[in-house]
Design an enzyme around this catalytic site. Structure first.
Site, mmCIF file in Angstrom:
data_model
loop_
_atom_site.group_PDB
_atom_site.id
_atom_site.type_symbol
_atom_site.label_atom_id
_atom_site.label_comp_id
_atom_site.label_asym_id
_atom_site.label_seq_id
_atom_site.Cartn_x
_atom_site.Cartn_y
_atom_site.Cartn_z
ATOM 1 N N ASP A 49 -0.173 140.734 44.258
ATOM 2 C CA ASP A 49 -0.362 139.490 45.007
ATOM 3 C C ASP A 49 -0.563 138.383 43.980
ATOM 4 O O ASP A 49 -0.652 138.647 42.776
ATOM 5 C CB ASP A 49 -1.572 139.605 45.949
ATOM 6 N N ASP A 76 3.672 137.342 40.231
ATOM 7 C CA ASP A 76 4.524 136.357 40.891
ATOM 8 C C ASP A 76 5.863 137.035 41.168
ATOM 9 O O ASP A 76 6.659 137.271 40.252
ATOM 10 C CB ASP A 76 4.704 135.138 39.983
ATOM 11 N N ASN A 103 6.256 144.029 51.586
ATOM 12 C CA ASN A 103 5.656 143.223 52.643
ATOM 13 C C ASN A 103 5.679 141.726 52.362
ATOM 14 O O ASN A 103 5.794 140.925 53.289
ATOM 15 C CB ASN A 103 4.204 143.687 52.841
ATOM 16 N N TYR A 168 14.191 131.257 55.959
ATOM 17 C CA TYR A 168 13.372 132.447 56.186
ATOM 18 C C TYR A 168 14.127 133.453 57.046
ATOM 19 O O TYR A 168 14.179 134.649 56.743
ATOM 20 C CB TYR A 168 12.061 132.037 56.850
ATOM 21 N N LYS A 172 15.425 137.218 56.193
ATOM 22 C CA LYS A 172 14.965 138.356 56.982
ATOM 23 C C LYS A 172 16.121 139.105 57.631
ATOM 24 O O LYS A 172 16.082 140.333 57.777
ATOM 25 C CB LYS A 172 13.960 137.883 58.038
ATOM 26 N N THR A 203 -2.843 136.507 62.360
ATOM 27 C CA THR A 203 -3.492 136.516 61.050
ATOM 28 C C THR A 203 -4.160 135.165 60.843
ATOM 29 O O THR A 203 -3.798 134.177 61.509
ATOM 30 C CB THR A 203 -2.479 136.752 59.919
#
Length: 261
Positions: A49, A76, A103, A168, A172, A203
């Site tokens: 992360d 990164d 993820n 995005y 995906k 979230t």
């Protein structure tokens, strides 16, 4: 209460105990739930992360009462040389990787008219490119072990044609095609590859940026099940697909979206 109740009833998969698991974006949100879920299965978990404070706090929290505290490495993911180096170190420390959970992503909003070539390249780097190179980096150790699991995270967004995230959604959609191709090419080595497609997951980031009261109402109105999907629900599907119980599941997309249509 819903998330903790789900976790308390979660299945235990004996085949995951001791597995070497790598989670990208594992320090917060869905990733945090994934890291925690695999640790609770007795797996050896490493996660990468860029959110150092949250990630270190997670390691400290999960280290209590477990034989295998998770390993955190700052990375990164848009820097492929750094990604390769970090994964190489993890493979060396763990002796290999059995499960890769791709993820990490970012769903920043944008209008078509505002997209520049530089922004295009950045969004593809953030949401698509690193999944391939992470899989490429772990594949040799999986082949040597006689098999493994790669789980790529897609998104329901492009299936619904949601507004203001064209790049995005492009990334995906590409992930699902990449999964099919990888499953074919790696299947002869016993490596399973699937896509997990989350719906509108509750979230802190989504609630802060996008899921206000009106958007939450819209999501629930379009779901078959009238409850919010929690990170623990995504983790539950991920654990199943990573386990030997799903040994003949590969090359497909698995939705956890409460039937959002």
């Amino acid at each position: 209460m819903q998330a903790s109740l789900t976790a308390s009833r979660a299945a235990i998969y004996p085949s995951l105990a001791g597995k070497r698991v790598l989670v990208t974006g594992g320090g917060s949100g869905i990733g945090e739930a994934l890291t925690e879920a695999f640790v609770r299965q007795g797996a050896r978990v490493a996660f990468v992360d860029i959110a150092d404070e949250a990630s270190r706090s997670l390691v400290e929290r999960l280290a209590e009462g477990t034989d295998h505290a998770p390993l955190y490495r700052h990375c990164d993911l848009t820097n492929i040389d750094q990604l390769r180096s970090v994964i190489s170190d993890i493979v060396e420390q763990f002796g290999g990787v059995d499960v890769l959970v791709n993820n990490a992503a970012n769903d920043d909003r944008h209008a078509i008219a505002d997209v520049t070539p530089e922004y295009w390249d950045n969004r593809i780097a953030v949401n698509l490119r690193h999944l391939f190179f992470a899989a490429q980096a772990v594949a040799p150790s999986m082949k040597q072990a006689g098999g493994g699991v790669i789980l790529n995270f897609g998104s329901i967004s492009w299936h619904l044609a949601l507004p203001d995230i064209v790049l995005y959604q492009t990334a995906k959609a590409g992930i699902e095609g990449m999964t099919r191709a990888m499953a074919r090419d790696l299947g002869e080595h016993g490596i399973r590859v699937n896509t997990i497609v989350p719906g509108g997951i509750k979230t802190p980031r989504q609630d802060m940026l996008w899921h206000d009261d009106s958007e939450t109402a819209r999501i629930l109105a379009n779901q078959c099940l009238k409850e919010r999907v929690m990170p623990a629900d995504v983790a539950a599907l991920t654990l199943f697909l990573a386990s030997d119980d799903a040994r003949m599941c590969t090359g497909h997309d698995y939705f956890v979206d409460a039937g959002w249509r």
